[in-house]
Design an enzyme around this catalytic site. Sequence first.
Site, PDB file in Angstrom:
ATOM      1  N   SER A 706     128.629 114.435 -27.254  1.00  0.00           N
ATOM      2  CA  SER A 706     130.035 114.797 -27.463  1.00  0.00           C
ATOM      3  C   SER A 706     130.943 113.603 -27.707  1.00  0.00           C
ATOM      4  O   SER A 706     132.128 113.780 -28.021  1.00  0.00           O
ATOM      5  CB  SER A 706     130.550 115.595 -26.253  1.00  0.00           C
ATOM      6  OG  SER A 706     130.517 114.812 -25.077  1.00  0.00           O
ATOM      7  N   LYS A 749     137.127 119.529 -19.666  1.00  0.00           N
ATOM      8  CA  LYS A 749     137.662 118.364 -20.382  1.00  0.00           C
ATOM      9  C   LYS A 749     139.164 118.495 -20.597  1.00  0.00           C
ATOM     10  O   LYS A 749     139.911 117.517 -20.454  1.00  0.00           O
ATOM     11  CB  LYS A 749     136.936 118.213 -21.729  1.00  0.00           C
ATOM     12  CG  LYS A 749     135.462 117.837 -21.581  1.00  0.00           C
ATOM     13  CD  LYS A 749     134.764 117.807 -22.928  1.00  0.00           C
ATOM     14  CE  LYS A 749     133.280 117.427 -22.758  1.00  0.00           C
ATOM     15  NZ  LYS A 749     132.560 117.414 -24.050  1.00  0.00           N
TER      16      LYS A 749
END
Length: 813
Positions: A706, A749
């Site tokens: 990511s 996140k």
Amino acid sequence: MCRIGCTDEKVATLPSYKTRVLNDIRNARPRHDGTFERSLLALPDQVVFPHVLSMIPLTSQDFETSALGAKMHGQTVIACKISASPMGPNTLDHIHHVGTEIALGELMELPGEGAYIVAQGRRRVQVISLRHDENRPIVRVRPLDENPATADERAQVELLFELFKQSSQYHEALSEGVVKYILSLEEPGLLCDALASVLPLPADEMQQLLELANIQERLDLLALILSAELRDSELRDEVHSRLQEEIAANQREMYLREQLRVIQQELGEGDVFQQEVHDLTERIGSANLPADVHEKAMKEISRLNAIPPMSPESGVIHTYLDRLLTLPWQVVTEENLDLAHAEDILEQAHYGLDKVKARIIEHIAVRKLARDKMKSPILCFVGPPGVGKTSLGKSIADALGCKFLRISLGGVRDEAEIRGHRRTYIGSMPGRILQQMERAESINPVFMLDEIDKMSSDFRGDPASAMLELLDPEQNSNFVDHYLEVAYDLSNVTFITTANDLYSIPEALEDRLEVIDFKGYSEEEKIEIARRFLIPKQLEANGIGEAGVRFSMAALQHIIRHYTYESGVRNLEREIAKVCRKTARKVAAELAYPRRIMPATIEKLLGPPRVLDSKVNRSNAVGIVSGLVWTPNGGEIQTVEVTLVPGKGNMMLTGQLGDVLQESAHIALSYLRARAAQFNLQTDCFENVDIHIHMPEGAVPKDGPSAGITLTTALISAFTDRSARANIAMTGEITLRGTILPVGGVVEKILAARRRGVPQIILPKDNRKDLHDLPKAVLRDVQISFVDDMQQVLELVLHAAPEKPQPETGAPD
């Protein structure tokens, strides 16, 4: 000469007139050189000592001919032990060179043992040479004289007497007459020969004693032999005594139990053992067991009747039947399937978690309508620590009105923990699953298997594989424990598993689970949880519930932002408990205490803030970009730093980066090099510099795809000298074509970016669906940009490149 020789009793039975015949045979007279010749008797495994009567077996015809020939001529013979490793038969190397001159007596036929001849030892001799006369071996020998006894040797004799007295009590073969005779000997040499002949010594040790010319050495060796034998005999006697005591104790117990049984029968009370068997049989009949289990139990009863009550197997069968009958087989707890009641219980015990609560209500609704047709699903609560996974399981049990069971699987690495041990092992027992079912006392409890992702495997088996049958609704109706050895129905149990990381669960096991994600809490949710649950609980637990202490909203925000950094509320509760303890100390001491907790009060009680924002980049810079990462404890901001130094085109990666993350760095560099012209870069610029990519907090391992767009943005920023905006954080996987792929952990996140005060977030376009679970308050505080190509990211993050100064041009001459 009386018999004091070998330990058997053959010579002791000889008439006295036959032993007197031996005295008529004279010793050989040596020649002028001190030697003489006599026939040789080579004894395979026997040593004859001087002054001792022995029985020599006549093992062959030649042997018997030589012995009888010497006896007929009234001559002595030389007896020598055959060497342990002879060079060849009838040679000088075939025998030991020290033997005994012996006189031969009567021939005796012993029933079942063959022919023996009586031999009387006369003196030690040393073999000098060997010859053959008419196939008869003749040896030339020299007598070995013994020196008169010294004072030291006579003192050693007293020690031998004492040792022999103590050891003789362990030798039943030694007659009292032999013992008295030996104790009457005062001549050291004669004593040594007599002792060596009566002690049960190996032939090699007897030969060693025969060959020792020095009497002092002979006495020392015999003292060592007697001491060692005495120690061994005492040890054997002690072990034998203990064994006899244990046997006597067991026999006494069996005798007393038999007496008790007879007394009870006389009193009309019956046999205790038979009464226990009768009670077990009645319990089996009234337990309403399934047919196969009932058959198994009755077989064990038959075995119990067939073995003695004192047999160890009896206790094993008793324990097995007790376990079998303690388990619930048909008992069902009546479930409360009222949906409104379940909703009230869940709302009172937990704040938020709307998606999870809805799934539980659906489960109860289906159970209410389908009844026995429904197969209980296997739920798996996955989320960071402290978000309420375990406590929600307890609330589900309360809502259903069922018993709640819980075991922790963290660190379990033995398959027997799940399936139990077979009854062949000492101390065997069922696995932890059936042990908990005994506590449940019903077949439909709520069973929580905590930390299922923390199991491991080793040489004792793979417990995760043992869970496959347990957590499969199609198979767990016939779960077989190794100890129980019969199928147990677990299909009515509501199994709930918990995990922090779904990727640690084996794929085959994950396929059997219905995964329910627990997201991290937002700041507003944490404040509400603290206000409704944590603060009242800790005020009551610390004894200040009536003291009027209140927490302000600003104080709770201060604790959440500066003293905890987590997705759950476990550390938040610890900090609230610490404030309550310090306040309780002042209340107990009758000192002034704060009734309203404010941010300033928090810093006085908890010290300086522990969570700082120093790790987040707050200023625009070249080659520094903020990324968003997921951890088992929630989301986090991760800074990526890229610097270029003169070199040869090497790339160095630091910060404990995993394999996948290193691959992302190589993809980012390949993307940049393929588009060098697009970014106005010279094609040879990559060969003249070394690239250093670093992610701070090097002690923390990092991995995953990511960070692809973060690495690419930082590389392009460093090579083009375009500064990156500090108020943007991003996440997404990149391909070589620049396409941005979706990633996981998006909710955590986003919450991490909000906690850190980052106002703008870049996400892959395919992750738009994940925003459905976010609270609206969070969406109001952050601006989210969705992208599907790397060029869009660069337009959002990088400033324009600084203008390069134009070179000055002079006027023409």
